[in-house]
Scaffold this motif. Structure first.
Motif, PDB file in Angstrom:
ATOM      1  N   LEU A 100      69.488  -9.061-107.727  1.00 52.14           N
ATOM      2  CA  LEU A 100      69.329  -7.708-107.187  1.00 52.14           C
ATOM      3  C   LEU A 100      70.462  -7.414-106.215  1.00 52.14           C
ATOM      4  N   LYS A 101      70.764  -6.147-106.028  1.00 53.12           N
ATOM      5  CA  LYS A 101      71.686  -5.715-104.988  1.00 53.12           C
ATOM      6  C   LYS A 101      70.870  -5.182-103.807  1.00 53.12           C
ATOM      7  N   VAL A 102      71.190  -5.609-102.588  1.00 52.50           N
ATOM      8  CA  VAL A 102      70.483  -5.116-101.402  1.00 52.50           C
ATOM      9  C   VAL A 102      70.728  -3.608-101.297  1.00 52.50           C
ATOM     10  N   PRO A 103      69.672  -2.785-101.270  1.00 56.21           N
ATOM     11  CA  PRO A 103      69.852  -1.336-101.340  1.00 56.21           C
ATOM     12  C   PRO A 103      70.020  -0.620-100.008  1.00 56.21           C
ATOM     13  N   ARG A 135      74.270  -4.294 -96.928  1.00 55.68           N
ATOM     14  CA  ARG A 135      74.028  -3.488 -98.116  1.00 55.68           C
ATOM     15  C   ARG A 135      74.953  -3.926 -99.260  1.00 55.68           C
ATOM     16  N   ASN A 136      74.413  -3.997-100.466  1.00 55.13           N
ATOM     17  CA  ASN A 136      75.128  -4.389-101.690  1.00 55.13           C
ATOM     18  C   ASN A 136      75.363  -5.894-101.823  1.00 55.13           C
ATOM     19  N   SER A 137      74.812  -6.704-100.897  1.00 50.53           N
ATOM     20  CA  SER A 137      74.830  -8.147-101.127  1.00 50.53           C
ATOM     21  C   SER A 137      74.021  -8.434-102.399  1.00 50.53           C
ATOM     22  N   LYS A 143      74.769 -13.653-102.197  1.00 50.35           N
ATOM     23  CA  LYS A 143      76.219 -13.619-102.357  1.00 50.35           C
ATOM     24  C   LYS A 143      76.733 -12.289-101.814  1.00 50.35           C
ATOM     25  N   ARG A 144      77.945 -12.342-101.266  1.00 52.32           N
ATOM     26  CA  ARG A 144      78.501 -11.135-100.665  1.00 52.32           C
ATOM     27  C   ARG A 144      79.966 -10.973-101.062  1.00 52.32           C
ATOM     28  N   ASP A 145      80.321  -9.773-101.525  1.00 49.27           N
ATOM     29  CA  ASP A 145      81.710  -9.480-101.817  1.00 49.27           C
ATOM     30  C   ASP A 145      82.427  -9.176-100.503  1.00 49.27           C
ATOM     31  N   CYS A 146      83.635  -9.700-100.355  1.00 54.17           N
ATOM     32  CA  CYS A 146      84.370  -9.552 -99.100  1.00 54.17           C
ATOM     33  C   CYS A 146      85.545  -8.576 -99.212  1.00 54.17           C
ATOM     34  N   ILE A 147      85.581  -7.766-100.248  1.00 57.67           N
ATOM     35  CA  ILE A 147      86.708  -6.870-100.478  1.00 57.67           C
ATOM     36  C   ILE A 147      86.867  -5.872 -99.348  1.00 57.67           C
ATOM     37  N   ASP A 148      85.738  -5.380 -98.818  1.00 56.56           N
ATOM     38  CA  ASP A 148      85.800  -4.307 -97.822  1.00 56.56           C
ATOM     39  C   ASP A 148      85.863  -4.811 -96.393  1.00 56.56           C
ATOM     40  N   ILE A 149      85.935  -6.138 -96.192  1.00 55.36           N
ATOM     41  CA  ILE A 149      85.949  -6.676 -94.820  1.00 55.36           C
ATOM     42  C   ILE A 149      87.338  -6.530 -94.218  1.00 55.36           C
TER      43      ILE A 149
END
Length: 207
Positions: free
Chosen positions: A117-120, A130-132, A201-207
């Motif tokens: 699932l994606k955290v909403p 959000r989106n993790s 899991k977390r995407d780090c693109i926006d960090i």
């Protein structure tokens, strides 16, 4: 509570064999509370009299159960389907998974019923932005402070919350400081824990 090495391995073995604590205790002729404490990590140094029948049941050595020796077949990569948040309360992998489903790779030991699932929203920030991506196992038993996906009767969609156990009652808590003004909500008779979060899991693109 952080799981001990034995608890981590035993949890993965149980998921692989699709067996719960109550049934495992019966099969190895150990008291259910004893097995529960070992699986939960409460008992950090279980007696050999408890470890030996558990190891024998899963066909491994006690040293493998303790994490001293490798269990070759236990290390595997699973691929679980990404489920839309709005569908999770009615989702069934056997019925709804198809070739077009987005698959998420996980190295967590999960059952065949697991999904992603994606955290909403921001209710679990800053730990879970959000989106993790969450890996959820409907067959994992919840413990105190487990993270879970819950369908609350008076809410149209499932929610992501921490489970708190107190005096036999189950409560739900949002982790975000922005939700501090709301008290923990008690799980009602019409509410249902849909699954326990076993990995994030977390995407780090926006960090």
């Amino acid at each position: 509570m952080k799981q001990t090495k034995i608890a981590q391995i035993l949890t993965r073995l149980m998921a692989d064999k699709k067996i719960r604590v109550t049934e495992l205790a019966r099969r190895v002729s150990l008291p259910q509370p004893t097995v529960h404490r070992i699986v939960a990590g409460v008992c950090e140094h279980p007696h050999m009299s408890s470890l030996k029948p558990l190891a024998e049941f899963f066909g491994i050595t006690v040293d493998q159960l303790k994490g001293h020796d490798h269990i070759p077949w236990l290390d595997r990569i699973a691929r679980v389907p990404m489920v839309p948040w709005k569908d999770v309360s009615q989702w069934s992998r056997k019925k709804d998974t198809n070739e077009k489903s987005e698959l998420v790779i996980t190295d967590a030991m999960v059952s065949d019923a697991a999904y992603a699932l994606k955290v909403p929203d921001a209710s679990m920030e800053p730990i879970f932005p959000r989106n993790s991506t969450l890996i959820v196992d409907p067959e994992r038993e919840h413990q105190d402070r487990s993270l879970a996906i819950v369908k609350v009767a008076n809410h149209p969609e499932a929610v992501f919350r921490q489970v708190r156990l107190d005096a036999g009652s189950v409560y739900l808590k949002a982790l975000s400081p922005d939700f501090d003004q709301f008290k923990m909500a008690q799980l009602g008779p019409q509410d249902k824990i849909l699954g326990v979060v076993v990995q994030a899991k977390r995407d780090c693109i926006d960090i």
